[in-house]
Motif scaffolding. Structure first.
Motif, PDB file in Angstrom:
ATOM      1  N   PHE A  43      18.279  13.281  -2.862  1.00 47.09           N
ATOM      2  CA  PHE A  43      17.127  12.449  -3.229  1.00 47.09           C
ATOM      3  C   PHE A  43      16.919  11.335  -2.195  1.00 47.09           C
ATOM      4  CE2 PHE A  43      17.512  13.604  -7.974  1.00 47.09           C
ATOM      5  CZ  PHE A  43      16.488  14.538  -7.871  1.00 47.09           C
ATOM      6  N   ALA A  44      18.018  10.728  -1.731  1.00 48.71           N
ATOM      7  CA  ALA A  44      17.917   9.661  -0.727  1.00 48.71           C
ATOM      8  C   ALA A  44      17.341  10.202   0.577  1.00 48.71           C
ATOM      9  CB  ALA A  44      19.292   9.042  -0.482  1.00 48.71           C
ATOM     10  N   PHE A  45      17.767  11.397   0.986  1.00 52.40           N
ATOM     11  CA  PHE A  45      17.255  11.998   2.220  1.00 52.40           C
ATOM     12  C   PHE A  45      15.758  12.302   2.098  1.00 52.40           C
ATOM     13  CE2 PHE A  45      21.747  13.925   2.870  1.00 52.40           C
ATOM     14  CZ  PHE A  45      22.202  12.717   3.357  1.00 52.40           C
ATOM     15  N   SER A  46      15.324  12.735   0.920  1.00 52.36           N
ATOM     16  CA  SER A  46      13.909  13.032   0.711  1.00 52.36           C
ATOM     17  C   SER A  46      13.051  11.780   0.861  1.00 52.36           C
ATOM     18  CB  SER A  46      13.712  13.637  -0.684  1.00 52.36           C
ATOM     19  OG  SER A  46      12.353  13.939  -0.916  1.00 52.36           O
ATOM     20  N   VAL A  47      13.496  10.669   0.277  1.00 51.47           N
ATOM     21  CA  VAL A  47      12.766   9.406   0.397  1.00 51.47           C
ATOM     22  C   VAL A  47      12.717   8.955   1.857  1.00 51.47           C
ATOM     23  CG1 VAL A  47      12.784   6.962  -0.215  1.00 51.47           C
ATOM     24  CG2 VAL A  47      13.272   8.677  -1.963  1.00 51.47           C
ATOM     25  N   SER A  48      13.832   9.127   2.590  1.00 48.84           N
ATOM     26  CA  SER A  48      13.879   8.748   4.006  1.00 48.84           C
ATOM     27  C   SER A  48      12.859   9.530   4.820  1.00 48.84           C
ATOM     28  CB  SER A  48      15.288   8.986   4.563  1.00 48.84           C
ATOM     29  OG  SER A  48      16.243   8.164   3.921  1.00 48.84           O
ATOM     30  N   CYS A  49      12.656  10.805   4.498  1.00 46.67           N
ATOM     31  CA  CYS A  49      11.672  11.615   5.211  1.00 46.67           C
ATOM     32  C   CYS A  49      10.256  11.083   4.997  1.00 46.67           C
ATOM     33  CB  CYS A  49      11.755  13.071   4.754  1.00 46.67           C
ATOM     34  SG  CYS A  49      13.176  13.972   5.399  1.00 46.67           S
ATOM     35  N   ILE A  50       9.973  10.625   3.793  1.00 43.59           N
ATOM     36  CA  ILE A  50       8.642  10.074   3.510  1.00 43.59           C
ATOM     37  C   ILE A  50       8.399   8.820   4.341  1.00 43.59           C
ATOM     38  CG2 ILE A  50       7.181   9.041   1.731  1.00 43.59           C
ATOM     39  CD1 ILE A  50       8.639  10.886  -0.291  1.00 43.59           C
ATOM     40  N   ILE A  68      23.973   6.076  13.284  1.00 39.98           N
ATOM     41  CA  ILE A  68      23.185   6.546  12.143  1.00 39.98           C
ATOM     42  C   ILE A  68      23.807   7.811  11.543  1.00 39.98           C
ATOM     43  CG2 ILE A  68      20.956   7.467  11.400  1.00 39.98           C
ATOM     44  CD1 ILE A  68      20.799   4.545  11.900  1.00 39.98           C
ATOM     45  N   ALA A  69      24.180   8.758  12.395  1.00 34.47           N
ATOM     46  CA  ALA A  69      24.738  10.019  11.904  1.00 34.47           C
ATOM     47  C   ALA A  69      26.075   9.803  11.200  1.00 34.47           C
ATOM     48  CB  ALA A  69      24.901  11.005  13.060  1.00 34.47           C
ATOM     49  N   THR A  70      26.897   8.877  11.718  1.00 37.05           N
ATOM     50  CA  THR A  70      28.167   8.569  11.060  1.00 37.05           C
ATOM     51  C   THR A  70      27.939   7.970   9.675  1.00 37.05           C
ATOM     52  OG1 THR A  70      29.258   8.168  13.192  1.00 37.05           O
ATOM     53  CG2 THR A  70      30.320   7.257  11.233  1.00 37.05           C
ATOM     54  N   ILE A  71      27.039   7.001   9.601  1.00 37.99           N
ATOM     55  CA  ILE A  71      26.737   6.357   8.314  1.00 37.99           C
ATOM     56  C   ILE A  71      26.206   7.378   7.314  1.00 37.99           C
ATOM     57  CG2 ILE A  71      25.208   4.710   7.161  1.00 37.99           C
ATOM     58  CD1 ILE A  71      25.368   3.000   9.729  1.00 37.99           C
ATOM     59  N   VAL A  72      25.277   8.222   7.759  1.00 35.87           N
ATOM     60  CA  VAL A  72      24.677   9.207   6.859  1.00 35.87           C
ATOM     61  C   VAL A  72      25.715  10.219   6.389  1.00 35.87           C
ATOM     62  CG1 VAL A  72      23.024  11.115   6.740  1.00 35.87           C
ATOM     63  CG2 VAL A  72      22.349   8.949   7.778  1.00 35.87           C
ATOM     64  N   SER A  73      26.602  10.664   7.290  1.00 30.99           N
ATOM     65  CA  SER A  73      27.615  11.652   6.921  1.00 30.99           C
ATOM     66  C   SER A  73      28.618  11.075   5.927  1.00 30.99           C
ATOM     67  CB  SER A  73      28.337  12.157   8.175  1.00 30.99           C
ATOM     68  OG  SER A  73      27.429  12.787   9.054  1.00 30.99           O
ATOM     69  N   LYS A  74      29.059   9.837   6.163  1.00 27.43           N
ATOM     70  CA  LYS A  74      29.965   9.190   5.213  1.00 27.43           C
ATOM     71  C   LYS A  74      29.243   8.909   3.893  1.00 27.43           C
ATOM     72  CE  LYS A  74      33.595   7.990   5.326  1.00 27.43           C
ATOM     73  NZ  LYS A  74      34.801   8.705   4.830  1.00 27.43           N
ATOM     74  N   ASP A  97      30.837  12.592  -3.952  1.00 27.10           N
ATOM     75  CA  ASP A  97      32.105  12.465  -4.667  1.00 27.10           C
ATOM     76  C   ASP A  97      31.999  11.478  -5.829  1.00 27.10           C
ATOM     77  OD1 ASP A  97      33.182  14.264  -2.923  1.00 27.10           O
ATOM     78  OD2 ASP A  97      34.352  12.813  -1.768  1.00 27.10           O
ATOM     79  N   SER A  98      31.189  10.435  -5.665  1.00 29.32           N
ATOM     80  CA  SER A  98      31.114   9.367  -6.673  1.00 29.32           C
ATOM     81  C   SER A  98      30.062   9.628  -7.750  1.00 29.32           C
ATOM     82  CB  SER A  98      30.823   8.025  -5.989  1.00 29.32           C
ATOM     83  OG  SER A  98      31.818   7.712  -5.035  1.00 29.32           O
ATOM     84  N   PHE A  99      28.899  10.199  -7.355  1.00 24.17           N
ATOM     85  CA  PHE A  99      27.789  10.316  -8.299  1.00 24.17           C
ATOM     86  C   PHE A  99      27.275  11.738  -8.486  1.00 24.17           C
ATOM     87  CE2 PHE A  99      27.559   6.083  -6.317  1.00 24.17           C
ATOM     88  CZ  PHE A  99      27.711   5.287  -7.444  1.00 24.17           C
ATOM     89  N   GLY A 100      27.585  12.605  -7.542  1.00 27.28           N
ATOM     90  CA  GLY A 100      27.089  13.970  -7.647  1.00 27.28           C
ATOM     91  C   GLY A 100      26.283  14.364  -6.425  1.00 27.28           C
ATOM     92  N   MET A 101      26.170  15.657  -6.203  1.00 26.36           N
ATOM     93  CA  MET A 101      25.518  16.183  -5.005  1.00 26.36           C
ATOM     94  C   MET A 101      24.032  15.813  -4.941  1.00 26.36           C
ATOM     95  SD  MET A 101      26.248  18.080  -2.267  1.00 26.36           S
ATOM     96  CE  MET A 101      27.553  19.289  -2.569  1.00 26.36           C
ATOM     97  N   TYR A 102      23.407  15.576  -6.088  1.00 24.92           N
ATOM     98  CA  TYR A 102      21.970  15.305  -6.100  1.00 24.92           C
ATOM     99  C   TYR A 102      21.615  13.968  -5.440  1.00 24.92           C
ATOM    100  CZ  TYR A 102      22.967  12.178 -10.046  1.00 24.92           C
ATOM    101  OH  TYR A 102      23.458  11.172 -10.835  1.00 24.92           O
ATOM    102  N   THR A 103      22.520  12.985  -5.503  1.00 22.82           N
ATOM    103  CA  THR A 103      22.214  11.637  -5.028  1.00 22.82           C
ATOM    104  C   THR A 103      21.826  11.599  -3.553  1.00 22.82           C
ATOM    105  OG1 THR A 103      23.809  10.816  -6.636  1.00 22.82           O
ATOM    106  CG2 THR A 103      23.013   9.248  -5.010  1.00 22.82           C
ATOM    107  N   PRO A 104      22.646  12.144  -2.646  1.00 20.83           N
ATOM    108  CA  PRO A 104      22.237  12.077  -1.229  1.00 20.83           C
ATOM    109  C   PRO A 104      20.965  12.853  -0.933  1.00 20.83           C
ATOM    110  CG  PRO A 104      24.203  13.442  -1.485  1.00 20.83           C
ATOM    111  CD  PRO A 104      23.982  12.765  -2.796  1.00 20.83           C
TER     112      PRO A 104
END
Length: 471
Positions: A426-433, A404-410, A417-424
């Protein structure tokens, strides 16, 4: 408890001193692990710089960061079958050797490949430590202090991350690695004098040594009552030799596995390991006037302080309230972080006056995350599983964590790099919910319960009287 023995009228009182000392010396390797995990934060900017003696690309740097996670997969597979043979104590001691070797390889590495290998070797040691150490501490600890001592694994791991960020920010990569290599040597010397787990000794049929071990850990001569209770529980649990598949076929073990996967999954899908790897690059991109070195040190210092606070109250406040509060706050601060980077990169609004927000957001995240989600998942690893499958369970838990940690870090590196720093973010916030919902529904309270009582509650049977009084 006070005991008067013989004509000498010697008064002996129970003491947890040896429990604390054993946890402290064993946790020196948790500090070393944290230093290896935190190493990319101060070191990658140096390696990526044009003046670096070892040219490194962004992609190579990301693989360098996650290499310990891949090594932990192998280490966990090995230790799953050996920790019940060599014992918890020997496994923790042996792990000091690859930790030391890894630092020496980093110090004198002539190429990226050697750094890859060094960090993979450190990961193998991580697999050993994070299987054996929670198991050891869970088995030696009195229920009254088990929450505190069990949480200390995460606290010391965070201390290692803070330590490497301080040392690595102001010293060269070579000198940092040489200084860091001293810690595994100290572990080998100090932890060698600690007793083996009485649970392990009873599993091996060595009742006399188990009694001596328990006497040292409890600071009492009269431990027959606890020894008998533990022995009876182990015989019941070990009536059938544990197999790896029992984790999924046995109802109680399966329930414990599900709880473990929820806790470790929610912890890692919050992005905490990715933030650990890329703390300085995140602060550099934030563009605030505060130094990225200073901001990173503040971040991990706050994380350490709040993790210590969480450890001190977990046996009073309970596991569930801290977990729920922690993951709820994490979702809010991660959303704030994502919003700032979205406005900065995707709109024409000037964020110069608000560049302190990502620093405040990450500090806020680490404050609430450290209240529960940082320490409690590892603490509960030592509590949930019966002894006959505990080695397999912690092995599987470490493999699951590493994947899990490898997948999340990659994911973090690719998305930013592809979409901008905001993308991960927002994804992490949804995962917490999502994690919050699962914790509320499935994670039980283990505060104040003996390891045997936790197994009874997982079976759905009424708990024995007196458990809460022991709290």
């Amino acid at each position: 408890m006070t005991i008067i023995t013989g004509s000498t009228q010697k008064i002996q009182q129970g003491s947890a001193m040896i429990q604390f000392l054993a946890a402290f010396t064993g946790n020196l390797n948790a500090i070393t692990s944290g230093m290896h995990y935190g190493w990319p934060s101060p070191s990658l900017p140096k390696l990526l710089h044009n003046s670096s003696s070892i040219p490194v690309t962004n992609d190579e740097g990301s693989w360098m960061a996650v290499m310990p996670l891949l090594g932990a997969l192998l280490g966990s597979l090995i230790v799953g079958t050996t920790v019940d043979i060599f014992g918890r104590k020997r496994t923790i001691l042996i792990s000091s050797v690859p930790y030391f070797a890894a630092w020496m390889m980093v110090a004198f590495a002539p190429s990226v490949t050697i750094i890859y290998i060094a960090r993979f070797i450190a990961g193998v040691a991580d697999g050993w430590v994070f299987t054996a150490l929670p198991m050891y501490i869970g088995e030696i600890s009195d229920p009254k202090v088990r929450g505190l001592l069990g949480s200390s694994v995460s606290v010391n791991w965070i201390f290692g991350i803070l330590l490497i960020n301080i040392v690595g920010s102001y010293l060269s990569i070579m000198v940092t690695a040489i200084v860091s290599s001293s810690l595994p040597l100290v572990t080998m010397v100090s932890f060698a004098f600690m007793p083996e787990s009485p649970y392990y000794l009873l599993m091996r049929g060595n009742t006399e040594e188990a009694k001596k071990s328990l006497q040292r850990f409890r600071g009492l001569n009269d431990v027959d009552g606890e020894l008998g209770r533990v022995s009876f529980a182990l015989k019941a649990q070990n009536k059938n030799a544990g197999k790896f598949l029992d984790l999924f076929t046995d109802k109680v073990s399966r329930k414990a596995v599900i709880i473990m996967m929820i806790l470790r999954g929610a912890q890692q899908l919050s992005g905490t390991t990715a933030v650990t790897f890329y703390a300085q690059p995140i602060f550099i991109e934030a563009g605030d006037h505060i130094s990225s070195h200073v901001a990173t040190i503040i971040y991990f210092a706050v994380q350490l302080t709040l993790s210590c606070f969480s450890s001190s109250i977990v046996d009073k406040a309970g596991r569930r309230p801290l977990l729920i509060t922690s993951i709820t706050g994490s979702a809010l601060f991660l959303f704030l972080e994502g919003t700032y980077f979205y406005i900065k990169s995707c709109t024409t609004l000037d964020t110069t006056s608000f560049s302190i927000i990502p620093v405040v957001g990450l500090i806020g995240f680490v404050v609430v995350f450290s209240l529960g989600m940082q320490t409690i998942p590892i603490l509960m690893l030592g509590e949930l599983f019966p002894s006959n499958v505990k080695a397999f369970a912690l092995c599987f838990a470490d493999i699951y964590f590493s994947i899990i940690a490898t997948i999340v870090s990659k994911f973090f590196q690719i998305m930013k790099d592809s979409f901008g720093m905001y993308t991960p973010f927002f994804a992490f916030s949804v995962s917490c919910i999502v994690g919050l919902v699962l914790i509320v529904l499935f994670v039980p309270e283990t505060k104040g319960k003996t390891l045997e009582d936790i197994q009874i509650s997982l079976k759905g049977e009424p708990e024995r009287r007196g458990t809460e009084e022991n709290a």
